[in-house]
Design a protein around this motif. Structure first.
Motif, PDB file in Angstrom:
ATOM      1  N   LYS A   1     -12.938 -25.378  23.138  1.00 27.48           N
ATOM      2  CA  LYS A   1     -12.615 -24.650  23.656  1.00 27.48           C
ATOM      3  C   LYS A   1     -12.513 -23.731  23.909  1.00 27.48           C
ATOM      4  O   LYS A   1     -11.158 -23.939  23.625  1.00 27.48           O
ATOM      5  CB  LYS A   1     -12.639 -25.166  24.806  1.00 27.48           C
ATOM      6  N   PRO A   2     -12.675 -21.826  23.146  1.00 26.93           N
ATOM      7  CA  PRO A   2     -11.999 -21.381  23.285  1.00 26.93           C
ATOM      8  C   PRO A   2     -10.364 -20.803  24.194  1.00 26.93           C
ATOM      9  O   PRO A   2     -11.204 -21.263  25.887  1.00 26.93           O
ATOM     10  CB  PRO A   2     -12.669 -20.011  23.003  1.00 26.93           C
TER      11      PRO A   2
ATOM     12  N   VAL B   1      -9.098 -17.040  21.735  1.00 27.05           N
ATOM     13  CA  VAL B   1      -7.915 -17.818  20.499  1.00 27.05           C
ATOM     14  C   VAL B   1      -7.973 -19.737  20.317  1.00 27.05           C
ATOM     15  O   VAL B   1      -8.766 -19.765  21.252  1.00 27.05           O
ATOM     16  CB  VAL B   1      -6.577 -17.731  20.415  1.00 27.05           C
ATOM     17  N   CYS B   2      -7.757 -19.657  19.723  1.00 27.58           N
ATOM     18  CA  CYS B   2      -7.854 -21.290  19.481  1.00 27.58           C
ATOM     19  C   CYS B   2      -6.769 -22.019  19.410  1.00 27.58           C
ATOM     20  O   CYS B   2      -5.786 -21.291  19.943  1.00 27.58           O
ATOM     21  CB  CYS B   2      -8.259 -21.683  17.958  1.00 27.58           C
ATOM     22  N   SER B   3      -7.198 -23.066  19.945  1.00 26.10           N
ATOM     23  CA  SER B   3      -5.638 -23.662  20.387  1.00 26.10           C
ATOM     24  C   SER B   3      -3.970 -23.465  19.365  1.00 26.10           C
ATOM     25  O   SER B   3      -3.362 -23.895  20.099  1.00 26.10           O
ATOM     26  CB  SER B   3      -5.730 -25.095  20.390  1.00 26.10           C
ATOM     27  N   ASN B   4      -3.902 -23.941  18.502  1.00 26.62           N
ATOM     28  CA  ASN B   4      -3.188 -23.581  17.740  1.00 26.62           C
ATOM     29  C   ASN B   4      -2.601 -21.847  17.912  1.00 26.62           C
ATOM     30  O   ASN B   4      -1.485 -21.457  17.339  1.00 26.62           O
ATOM     31  CB  ASN B   4      -3.693 -23.314  15.948  1.00 26.62           C
ATOM     32  N   CYS B   5      -3.357 -20.814  18.029  1.00 21.83           N
ATOM     33  CA  CYS B   5      -2.615 -19.515  18.324  1.00 21.83           C
ATOM     34  C   CYS B   5      -2.487 -19.774  19.977  1.00 21.83           C
ATOM     35  O   CYS B   5      -1.994 -18.103  19.841  1.00 21.83           O
ATOM     36  CB  CYS B   5      -4.177 -18.968  17.886  1.00 21.83           C
ATOM     37  N   ALA B   6      -3.262 -20.213  20.342  1.00 20.35           N
ATOM     38  CA  ALA B   6      -2.661 -19.684  22.047  1.00 20.35           C
ATOM     39  C   ALA B   6      -1.261 -19.910  22.247  1.00 20.35           C
ATOM     40  O   ALA B   6      -0.970 -19.082  23.619  1.00 20.35           O
ATOM     41  CB  ALA B   6      -3.570 -21.407  23.145  1.00 20.35           C
TER      42      ALA B   6
END
Length: 169
Positions: free
Chosen positions: A14-15, A27-32
């Motif tokens: 999920k974005p 965003v992706c979970s890394n960029c969140a």
């Protein structure tokens, strides 16, 4: 599948809608972790636009963080507070034989607030009034404009008076 608007990688799962600076991005979970998370929607609340970008369905409300209103203590004070208000409070409290804790309990405020005020923090108007009443003191000077007298006993004009005089001519 959609792409992260920060790093460009394909988002697996999920974005997440985040706010980075003033921009809202999916965003992706890394960029969140780079921004403030606004919402983490379920897959049914997401649809892909024709451009391939992910957007929320109509009627799905994103919640943005609320900013606190800044308060200026000087806007809340009636009149001008004495420069040595902290000394006046401390002296009056001690002359009545009260500790900071006892004064705080009497006016129904926290002891830490009394300590801060006695160190120089300007109290809000409501707290100032409680302290004045409890200690039988006056911390403010009236904000009425008083006439200043010069060395010869006459009235000395202020800068504002001079400006009015020059504008009038």
């Amino acid at each position: 599948m959609s792409e992260c608007e920060v790093c460009g990688c394909i988002i697996r799962g999920k974005p997440i809608l985040v706010q980075i600076g003033g921009a809202k991005m999916w965003v992706c979970s890394n960029c969140a972790k780079l921004g403030t998370e606004i919402q983490r929607p379920g897959m049914d609340a997401i649809k892909k636009g024709s451009s391939g970008m992910v957007s929320a369905k109509p009627g799905f409300r994103s919640v943005s963080p609320q900013k606190k209103k800044s308060r200026d203590v000087f806007d809340m004070i009636d009149g001008e507070i004495n420069e040595d208000f902290s000394d006046i409070i401390r002296d009056a409290r001690m002359s009545k034989g009260l500790s900071q804790k006892e004064l705080a309990m009497q006016i129904k405020e926290k002891e830490g607030l009394i300590k801060k005020i006695e160190k120089g923090m300007i109290p809000e108007d409501s707290v100032r009034k409680k302290i004045e009443e409890a200690l039988s003191i006056k911390l403010t000077e009236s904000s009425d404009i008083s006439l200043k007298t010069g060395p010869k006993g006459g009235i000395e004009p202020t800068l504002g008076d001079v400006m009015k005089i020059k504008k009038g001519k």
